[in-house]
Design an enzyme around this catalytic site. Structure first.
Site, mmCIF file in Angstrom:
data_model
loop_
_atom_site.group_PDB
_atom_site.id
_atom_site.type_symbol
_atom_site.label_atom_id
_atom_site.label_comp_id
_atom_site.label_asym_id
_atom_site.label_seq_id
_atom_site.Cartn_x
_atom_site.Cartn_y
_atom_site.Cartn_z
ATOM 1 N N HIS A 1 -1.301 -9.505 7.221
ATOM 2 C CA HIS A 1 -0.721 -10.089 5.998
ATOM 3 C C HIS A 1 0.751 -10.461 6.164
ATOM 4 O O HIS A 1 1.639 -9.694 5.788
ATOM 5 C CB HIS A 1 -0.859 -9.091 4.841
ATOM 6 N N GLU B 1 2.428 -12.381 4.437
ATOM 7 C CA GLU B 1 3.061 -12.631 3.135
ATOM 8 C C GLU B 1 3.635 -11.335 2.538
ATOM 9 O O GLU B 1 4.384 -11.385 1.577
ATOM 10 C CB GLU B 1 2.067 -13.291 2.162
ATOM 11 N N CYS C 1 -6.261 -12.926 6.679
ATOM 12 C CA CYS C 1 -7.237 -11.877 6.362
ATOM 13 C C CYS C 1 -8.552 -12.464 5.822
ATOM 14 O O CYS C 1 -9.282 -13.071 6.588
ATOM 15 C CB CYS C 1 -6.593 -10.858 5.426
HETATM 16 N N1 GLN Z 1 -12.211 -7.306 4.186
HETATM 17 C C1 GLN Z 1 -11.877 -8.401 3.352
HETATM 18 C C2 GLN Z 1 -12.894 -9.503 3.459
HETATM 19 O O1 GLN Z 1 -13.638 -9.618 4.372
HETATM 20 C C3 GLN Z 1 -10.517 -8.956 3.676
HETATM 21 C C4 GLN Z 1 -9.447 -7.988 3.275
HETATM 22 C C5 GLN Z 1 -8.155 -8.651 2.954
HETATM 23 O O2 GLN Z 1 -8.094 -9.859 2.808
HETATM 24 N N2 GLN Z 1 -7.151 -7.851 2.780
HETATM 25 O O3 GLN Z 1 -12.970 -10.304 2.625
#
Ligand code: GLN
Length: 196
Positions: free
Chosen positions: A175, A177, A84
């Protein structure tokens, strides 16, 4: 075996990633493996792999620079498991100038690629390196729009590319995890030559 892994512990889903790596190490029978939080350059020494967790990529980027971790991460010799916000940080190009990316994976990434209504959702997605689909949690997720220079696309949904790999590095816009499916952690470890 005694494999040592780290989790970048500046902001975001740190404890979840520590648990994920611990579970993956125990799944492959490495009872002597360890997982450490990484906050400063010296913490990287001896690590085979490092997770860069989800969180806020603008914040993590700022803290990477503040803690003198930018160059050490760019030059890190192990594999990086980026999820992410971590995926945003691995890119060469991102649609937000506040994020100074590490540039380790040649790809263009859009932060918060899903509109408000789909800020968070779950989906069953096929992933190239897995036999069965993966139940993925997307939370204000990024997507990659283009990749180059040896970056392999592992999964794609309508909005764009959501999983990639190159050499020892993997980046996922969801995610792994969260939940109890650690197959992608094991794929990552396999890419480092650990487990099967
Ligand atoms: N939108 C977030 C970002 O760009 C990432 C979101 C997340 O890691 N759950 O940093």
């Amino acid at each position: 075996m005694g494999v040592k892994l780290g989790v970048l512990a500046l902001q975001g889903n740190v404890s979840e990633h520590i648990r994920g790596f611990e579970r993956a190490l125990s799944d492959i029978g490495d009872e002597n493996g360890s997982v450490v939080p990484v906050r400063r350059p010296g913490d990287l020494s001896g690590l085979f792999g490092l997770a860069i967790p989800g969180g806020e990529s603008t914040t993590i980027s700022r803290l990477i620079q503040k803690n003198g971790l930018f160059e050490p991460l760019v030059n890190f010799k192990g594999g990086i498991f980026a999820t992410c916000a971590g995926m945003v940080l691995m890119a060469t190009r991102v649609d937000d100038a506040r994020v100074k990316t590490l540039g380790l994976l040649d790809m263009t990434v859009l932060r918060n690629a899903f509109g408000r209504q789909k800020e968070s959702f779950e989906a069953e997605i096929p992933i190239k390196c897995l036999d069965e689909p993966y139940h993925a949690y997307f939370i204000r997720a990024p997507v990659a729009t283009e990749t180059g220079n040896g970056v392999e696309v592992l999964a794609r949904i309508d909005a764009g590319i959501v999983a990639v790999r190159k050499g020892p590095h993997m980046a996922l816009s969801f995610h792994p995890e969260l939940g109890n499916d650690f197959r992608l952690h094991r794929v990552f470890l396999k890419g480092l030559g650990i487990g099967e």
